[in-house]
Write an enzyme that holds these catalytic residues in place. Structure first.
Site, mmCIF file in Angstrom:
data_model
loop_
_atom_site.group_PDB
_atom_site.id
_atom_site.type_symbol
_atom_site.label_atom_id
_atom_site.label_comp_id
_atom_site.label_asym_id
_atom_site.label_seq_id
_atom_site.Cartn_x
_atom_site.Cartn_y
_atom_site.Cartn_z
ATOM 1 N N HIS A 1 95.170 -64.039 30.706
ATOM 2 C CA HIS A 1 94.660 -64.400 32.035
ATOM 3 C C HIS A 1 93.973 -65.747 31.935
ATOM 4 O O HIS A 1 93.351 -66.065 30.934
ATOM 5 C CB HIS A 1 93.660 -63.345 32.530
ATOM 6 C CG HIS A 1 93.470 -63.371 34.012
ATOM 7 N ND1 HIS A 1 92.594 -64.232 34.623
ATOM 8 C CD2 HIS A 1 94.077 -62.668 34.985
ATOM 9 C CE1 HIS A 1 92.649 -64.037 35.929
ATOM 10 N NE2 HIS A 1 93.548 -63.099 36.189
ATOM 11 N N ASP B 1 98.179 -56.311 35.787
ATOM 12 C CA ASP B 1 99.579 -55.884 35.908
ATOM 13 C C ASP B 1 100.003 -54.915 34.825
ATOM 14 O O ASP B 1 101.104 -54.357 34.902
ATOM 15 C CB ASP B 1 100.491 -57.125 35.885
ATOM 16 C CG ASP B 1 100.335 -57.929 37.168
ATOM 17 O OD1 ASP B 1 100.146 -59.149 37.098
ATOM 18 O OD2 ASP B 1 100.352 -57.298 38.252
HETATM 19 C C1 SDX Z 1 97.987 -62.105 37.744
HETATM 20 O O1 SDX Z 1 94.863 -65.856 38.424
HETATM 21 C C2 SDX Z 1 94.714 -64.650 38.785
HETATM 22 O O2 SDX Z 1 93.629 -64.224 39.125
HETATM 23 C C3 SDX Z 1 96.010 -63.809 38.782
HETATM 24 C C4 SDX Z 1 95.830 -62.328 39.035
HETATM 25 C C5 SDX Z 1 95.369 -62.035 40.450
HETATM 26 O O3 SDX Z 1 94.796 -60.962 40.677
HETATM 27 O O4 SDX Z 1 95.688 -62.866 41.363
HETATM 28 O O5 SDX Z 1 94.911 -61.792 38.107
HETATM 29 C C6 SDX Z 1 97.171 -61.588 38.881
HETATM 30 O O6 SDX Z 1 98.780 -62.973 37.943
HETATM 31 C C7 SDX Z 1 97.742 -61.589 36.347
HETATM 32 C C8 SDX Z 1 98.611 -62.295 35.273
HETATM 33 C C9 SDX Z 1 100.009 -61.679 35.276
HETATM 34 N N1 SDX Z 1 100.920 -62.449 34.397
HETATM 35 C C10 SDX Z 1 101.338 -61.987 33.214
HETATM 36 O O7 SDX Z 1 101.007 -60.898 32.729
HETATM 37 C C11 SDX Z 1 102.337 -62.898 32.501
HETATM 38 C C12 SDX Z 1 101.921 -63.081 31.061
HETATM 39 N N2 SDX Z 1 100.678 -63.843 30.987
HETATM 40 C C13 SDX Z 1 100.770 -65.235 30.695
HETATM 41 O O8 SDX Z 1 101.897 -65.907 31.207
HETATM 42 C C14 SDX Z 1 99.444 -65.969 30.822
HETATM 43 O O9 SDX Z 1 98.500 -65.219 30.166
HETATM 44 C C15 SDX Z 1 98.915 -66.352 32.200
HETATM 45 C C16 SDX Z 1 99.926 -67.085 32.997
HETATM 46 C C17 SDX Z 1 98.481 -65.130 32.933
HETATM 47 C C18 SDX Z 1 97.718 -67.249 31.979
HETATM 48 O O10 SDX Z 1 98.193 -68.365 31.342
HETATM 49 P P1 SDX Z 1 97.294 -69.652 30.987
HETATM 50 O O11 SDX Z 1 95.888 -69.436 31.379
HETATM 51 O O12 SDX Z 1 97.977 -70.849 31.525
HETATM 52 O O13 SDX Z 1 97.330 -69.644 29.424
HETATM 53 P P2 SDX Z 1 98.442 -70.327 28.564
HETATM 54 O O14 SDX Z 1 99.794 -69.929 29.048
HETATM 55 O O15 SDX Z 1 98.127 -71.787 28.478
HETATM 56 O O16 SDX Z 1 98.234 -69.637 27.133
HETATM 57 C C19 SDX Z 1 97.138 -70.015 26.296
HETATM 58 C C20 SDX Z 1 97.526 -69.512 24.896
HETATM 59 C C21 SDX Z 1 98.929 -69.960 24.482
HETATM 60 O O17 SDX Z 1 98.976 -69.987 23.069
HETATM 61 P P3 SDX Z 1 98.892 -71.414 22.316
HETATM 62 O O18 SDX Z 1 100.036 -72.258 22.818
HETATM 63 O O19 SDX Z 1 97.528 -71.981 22.682
HETATM 64 O O20 SDX Z 1 99.022 -71.046 20.841
HETATM 65 O O21 SDX Z 1 97.582 -68.061 24.923
HETATM 66 C C22 SDX Z 1 98.918 -67.637 24.708
HETATM 67 C C23 SDX Z 1 99.812 -68.839 24.967
HETATM 68 O O22 SDX Z 1 101.013 -68.723 24.227
HETATM 69 N N3 SDX Z 1 99.208 -66.580 25.687
HETATM 70 C C24 SDX Z 1 100.049 -65.576 25.465
HETATM 71 C C25 SDX Z 1 100.027 -64.819 26.648
HETATM 72 N N4 SDX Z 1 99.206 -65.379 27.543
HETATM 73 C C26 SDX Z 1 98.697 -66.479 26.940
HETATM 74 N N5 SDX Z 1 100.815 -65.259 24.407
HETATM 75 C C27 SDX Z 1 101.573 -64.159 24.522
HETATM 76 N N6 SDX Z 1 101.610 -63.356 25.634
HETATM 77 C C28 SDX Z 1 100.854 -63.669 26.697
HETATM 78 N N7 SDX Z 1 100.894 -62.883 27.788
#
Ligand code: SDX
Length: 381
Positions: free
Chosen positions: A263, A317
């Site tokens: 998140h 989710d």
């Molecule tokens: C919702 O914003 C809100 O409030 C949203 C929400 C709401 O109520 O409106 O809460 C609802 O959208 C919840 C999120 C649902 N999405 C997912 O479950 C999809 C998987 N999650 C990721 O795509 C991610 O965690 C996000 C999109 C939710 C957040 O992404 P960020 O903040 O842009 O973080 P990032 O992608 O830059 O990741 C930072 C690091 C990375 O590693 P490095 O490159 O630094 O080594 O964390 C890792 C990412 O690879 N990472 C994950 C991960 N989420 C972040 N690695 C594996 N699996 C994941 N799910």
């Protein structure tokens, strides 16, 4: 200082886009509040209609206000015959979120044009949208299943009506209550992507139907609301708790995103995920086992062990789909349910945006060329 001198912040991470008093998150402590009320309290003691009033008006309603609001919603749950007809003709292979976008646009076409600066007209439009969104979603579900449209029952509240319009029979009290709690949990969440989309469209003084249709487009994405549908597919693909370690190794090696985890704001377990997890237990006890739940628990343990230190924990989710599956809701309707709840938050932000509005028009850091030469087409390589 010009825009060129400013530093780009990818995804506007942490950059305030507005001042708001609607909801609040403490990502380190895992706290979510709606108008100052902790989400745990509202999930336990409130209901979707009362929570919607709270988000829209800033305080809990009196009994008279809540009864009046319920009555107003019940009067607005219907959709026109033309809208039902068009929904029944939408491409059946299309995603239900696309059908909802079309439905919201049509709802706007058959509803009064309003002055977005008039608070009373905004309030009426909010009630229309909160009331009719579940009907639009259920109408496409019935059409896609080749079943006749079921008109809303004016004696049922939002959650019970949705299950009634979806299944053609009155839901039992437990199922209606479980869905009602889910709607409370999903109603608002500060400046998430779909709410930001809503605010941008609101800032152009567009109508509230366009505001919500745009937000639905943002919510549909798998990184946002579309994740709940993919979580169930992911758990079914893993197959069992025993298969989790090998699956996670493979996923990590490919740097894939694990659906339902991570998140932008929460760096601990999402408080909504905690409440949804207890809902799964309640549903399991009363409605029978959910095989994917054991896989989910094993996946949570493994992911948190591996990525917890990076702040990767279950988000809203992760467990919601398991609950919806137990309620007999088709997987690709999980995100439309998210929208049925979040429409209240989008509308609360729309109203807040209209108070002291300024159109969103951010800058950019230009990385292109200047003074390019126009080469006639027959001289281009
Ligand atoms: C919702 O914003 C809100 O409030 C949203 C929400 C709401 O109520 O409106 O809460 C609802 O959208 C919840 C999120 C649902 N999405 C997912 O479950 C999809 C998987 N999650 C990721 O795509 C991610 O965690 C996000 C999109 C939710 C957040 O992404 P960020 O903040 O842009 O973080 P990032 O992608 O830059 O990741 C930072 C690091 C990375 O590693 P490095 O490159 O630094 O080594 O964390 C890792 C990412 O690879 N990472 C994950 C991960 N989420 C972040 N690695 C594996 N699996 C994941 N799910």
């Amino acid at each position: 200082m010009t825009v060129q001198d400013k530093e780009l912040v990818p995804g506007l991470a942490g950059i305030p886009a507005a001042e708001s008093s609607i909801s609040y998150i403490d990502g380190q402590a895992g706290i979510l509040e709606y108008r100052g009320h902790r989400i745990e309290t509202l999930a336990e003691k409130s209901n979707f209609e009362e929570t919607s009033w709270l988000l829209l008006n800033g305080e809990l309603p009196t009994k008279a206000q809540l009864n009046g609001f319920r009555k107003k919603l019940n009067g607005y749950r219907g959709i026109g015959d033309d809208v039902v007809e068009v929904i029944s003709k939408l491409p059946k292979q299309g995603h239900p979120m696309a059908a909802l976008q079309a439905g919201l646009a049509m709802l706007g076409m058959e509803s009064p044009v309003i002055d977005v600066h008039d608070a009373a007209q905004r309030e009426d439009a909010c009630a229309r949208l909160i009331a009719a969104t579940p009907t639009l979603v259920a109408a496409f579900a019935r059409a896609r299943a080749g079943k006749p449209f079921v008109a809303p029952d004016p004696n049922l509240d939002t959650a019970a009506n949705f299950l009634y319009m979806l299944n053609g029979q009155k839901p039992d009290a437990l199922e209606a209550h479980v869905l009602d709690v889910c709607l409370v949990l999903h109603a608002d969440h500060t400046m998430n992507a779909s709410t930001f989309a809503a605010r941008v469209v609101a800032s152009t003084e567009a109508d509230p139907y366009s505001v919500c249709a745009s937000a639905v487009g943002a919510l549909k994405g798998p990184l946002h609301g579309g994740a709940n549908e993919r979580v169930l597919e992911q758990l079914e693909a893993i197959g069992s708790a025993a298969a989790v370690p090998a699956w996670l190794e493979k996923m990590s090696a490919s740097k894939g995103k694990i659906m339902g985890f991570g998140h932008r704001v929460y760096k601990t377990k999402d408080p909504r995920a905690k409440r949804l997890q207890t809902l799964v237990r309640e549903v399991r006890e009363k409605l029978g086992s959910t095989p994917v739940y054991d896989t989910a628990l094993a996946l949570e343990d493994a992911v948190v062990a591996k990525l917890g230190a990076k702040g990767i924990h279950p988000n809203v989710d992760f467990f919601s789909g398991i609950v919806y599956e137990k309620l007999g809701i088709p997987t690709d309707f999980f995100t439309p349910i998210f929208a049925i709840a979040r429409v209240t938050g989008w509308l609360a932000h729309w109203c807040e945006q209209m108070d002291g509005n300024k159109i969103f028009r951010p800058g950019q850091i230009y990385t292109g060329v200047h003074d390019a030469t126009y080469v006639p087409i027959d001289q281009r390589g």
